[in-house]
Design an enzyme around this catalytic site. Sequence first.
Site, PDB file in Angstrom:
ATOM      1  N   ARG A   1      11.506   3.930   3.479  1.00  0.00           N
ATOM      2  CA  ARG A   1      11.080   2.966   4.509  1.00  0.00           C
ATOM      3  C   ARG A   1      12.319   2.155   4.862  1.00  0.00           C
ATOM      4  O   ARG A   1      13.012   1.647   3.976  1.00  0.00           O
ATOM      5  CB  ARG A   1       9.973   2.053   3.996  1.00  0.00           C
ATOM      6  CG  ARG A   1       9.738   0.866   4.921  1.00  0.00           C
ATOM      7  CD  ARG A   1       8.498   0.090   4.580  1.00  0.00           C
ATOM      8  NE  ARG A   1       7.294   0.826   4.923  1.00  0.00           N
ATOM      9  CZ  ARG A   1       6.074   0.300   4.909  1.00  0.00           C
ATOM     10  NH1 ARG A   1       5.904  -0.964   4.564  1.00  0.00           N
ATOM     11  NH2 ARG A   1       5.025   1.023   5.243  1.00  0.00           N
TER      12      ARG A   1
ATOM     13  N   LYS B   1      26.801  -3.363  -0.801  1.00  0.00           N
ATOM     14  CA  LYS B   1      28.262  -3.221  -0.941  1.00  0.00           C
ATOM     15  C   LYS B   1      28.879  -2.544   0.279  1.00  0.00           C
ATOM     16  O   LYS B   1      30.067  -2.273   0.314  1.00  0.00           O
ATOM     17  CB  LYS B   1      28.589  -2.388  -2.192  1.00  0.00           C
ATOM     18  CG  LYS B   1      28.070  -2.967  -3.480  1.00  0.00           C
ATOM     19  CD  LYS B   1      28.458  -2.061  -4.652  1.00  0.00           C
ATOM     20  CE  LYS B   1      27.808  -2.523  -5.935  1.00  0.00           C
ATOM     21  NZ  LYS B   1      27.992  -1.531  -7.008  1.00  0.00           N
TER      22      LYS B   1
ATOM     23  N   ARG C   1       0.800  -1.228   0.000  1.00  0.00           N
ATOM     24  CA  ARG C   1       0.000   0.000   0.000  1.00  0.00           C
ATOM     25  C   ARG C   1       0.834   1.280   0.000  1.00  0.00           C
ATOM     26  O   ARG C   1       0.619   2.178  -0.800  1.00  0.00           O
ATOM     27  CB  ARG C   1      -0.878   0.066   1.263  1.00  0.00           C
ATOM     28  CG  ARG C   1      -2.254  -0.445   1.111  1.00  0.00           C
ATOM     29  CD  ARG C   1      -2.717  -0.935   2.472  1.00  0.00           C
ATOM     30  NE  ARG C   1      -1.842  -2.023   2.873  1.00  0.00           N
ATOM     31  CZ  ARG C   1      -2.038  -3.286   2.520  1.00  0.00           C
ATOM     32  NH1 ARG C   1      -3.078  -3.610   1.818  1.00  0.00           N
ATOM     33  NH2 ARG C   1      -1.193  -4.235   2.876  1.00  0.00           N
ATOM     34  N   THR C   2       1.768   1.355   0.940  1.00  0.00           N
ATOM     35  CA  THR C   2       2.444   2.639   1.146  1.00  0.00           C
ATOM     36  C   THR C   2       3.233   3.042  -0.092  1.00  0.00           C
ATOM     37  O   THR C   2       3.105   4.153  -0.594  1.00  0.00           O
ATOM     38  CB  THR C   2       3.360   2.564   2.383  1.00  0.00           C
ATOM     39  OG1 THR C   2       2.575   2.119   3.488  1.00  0.00           O
ATOM     40  CG2 THR C   2       3.971   3.908   2.711  1.00  0.00           C
TER      41      THR C   2
ATOM     42  N   HIS D   1       5.298   5.762  11.738  1.00  0.00           N
ATOM     43  CA  HIS D   1       4.754   5.686  10.383  1.00  0.00           C
ATOM     44  C   HIS D   1       3.785   6.860  10.221  1.00  0.00           C
ATOM     45  O   HIS D   1       2.568   6.676  10.166  1.00  0.00           O
ATOM     46  CB  HIS D   1       4.040   4.349  10.213  1.00  0.00           C
ATOM     47  CG  HIS D   1       3.721   3.982   8.796  1.00  0.00           C
ATOM     48  ND1 HIS D   1       3.835   4.863   7.740  1.00  0.00           N
ATOM     49  CD2 HIS D   1       3.286   2.810   8.264  1.00  0.00           C
ATOM     50  CE1 HIS D   1       3.471   4.240   6.623  1.00  0.00           C
ATOM     51  NE2 HIS D   1       3.134   2.995   6.917  1.00  0.00           N
TER      52      HIS D   1
HETATM   53  C1  NCD Z   1       1.830  -1.059   8.307  1.00  0.00           C
HETATM   54  C2  NCD Z   1       3.336  -0.873   8.416  1.00  0.00           C
HETATM   55  O1  NCD Z   1       4.059  -1.099   7.450  1.00  0.00           O
HETATM   56  O2  NCD Z   1       3.730  -0.440   9.489  1.00  0.00           O
HETATM   57  N1  NCD Z   1       1.404  -1.233   6.989  1.00  0.00           N
HETATM   58  C3  NCD Z   1       1.137  -0.122   6.245  1.00  0.00           C
HETATM   59  O3  NCD Z   1       2.018   0.655   5.919  1.00  0.00           O
HETATM   60  N2  NCD Z   1      -0.132   0.096   5.898  1.00  0.00           N
HETATM   61  C4  NCD Z   1       1.283  -2.070   9.234  1.00  0.00           C
HETATM   62  C5  NCD Z   1       1.838  -3.468   9.220  1.00  0.00           C
HETATM   63  O4  NCD Z   1       2.732  -3.805   8.470  1.00  0.00           O
HETATM   64  O5  NCD Z   1       1.310  -4.266   9.993  1.00  0.00           O
END
Ligand code: NCD
Length: 290
Positions: free
Chosen positions: A89, A68, A38-39, A117
């Site tokens: 991320r 590396k 999703r993100t 997040h």
């Molecule tokens: C979450 C995350 O990555 O922290 N997912 C997301 O970005 N919607 C929640 C999860 O992974 O459980």
Amino acid sequence: MDEIFVKTKEMERVVAEGGSDRYSNKVMTTLFFEPSTRTRLSFESAMSRLGGKVIGTENAAQFSSTIKGETLEDTIRVVSSDSDVIVIRHTDIGAAERAAAVATVPIINAGDGAGEHPTQSLLDLYTIKKELGRLDDLHIVMIGDLANGRTVHSLSYLLANYNKIHISFTAPENVQIPTYVKKYLDEKRVSYEEEHDLEKVAKTADVLYQTRIQKERFTSLDEYEKACGKYIIDNALLSVMKKDSIVLHPLPRAGEIAVEVDHDPRAAYFRQAENGLFVRMALIDKCFSM
Ligand code: NCD
């Protein structure tokens, strides 16, 4: 946040009208060192719908020079010159902050290990506002892996900006909400409790915010299994909830919300995911209009 939500509403309109080409001269880099569906895709879609270009890697741990031995700081310094904004991320708490310290373009934190997040929390709040019509005077129950689930940390911080908030933290014994989050809420005088009886708190909840047990963060399978399956949202639980409440989940789910719940109008988690696109368009727009 109010400004971002006004902008988000505008972005809903932009998408309905077929998108825009206002950032056709801009490049976004997505650097993902951890899995995401999703993100990452909603950031990429957001940038595309604003006319911008997207470069990046969905598996930066393997497919970037990290393998590396390059430091995150060096990677970011170099990627800064290829990009107008970087979405990152990472597995480590504080990684986005480290990146921001050396970047020459805006850094957006798309999750830093078990830390935070924030863009997820913005879309969570936008969803609550859209579904319930308010962000003050709310009883929110956060359920599941509150120790490792970064979304609940960020959501707690953001909720502290509103009035008459009461948070119930309902977690298995070995994954309770961290002390540093409680300390922050104390400082901000936000009312909260730790309550193991989910049915009890569900009766007065405006929002049930369910989360996945974060398997990848456990060092022992035994500890993971201890935390699993303790709190499941099903139709029986829905039957004690208020008619005008909602169920949220950042997704992906791994059994902690029964599929039968999807048919209930209070199941708002797929609508929540859809809002991610609009919120991320608003954030991109904010980066470029500062
Ligand atoms: C979450 C995350 O990555 O922290 N997912 C997301 O970005 N919607 C929640 C999860 O992974 O459980």
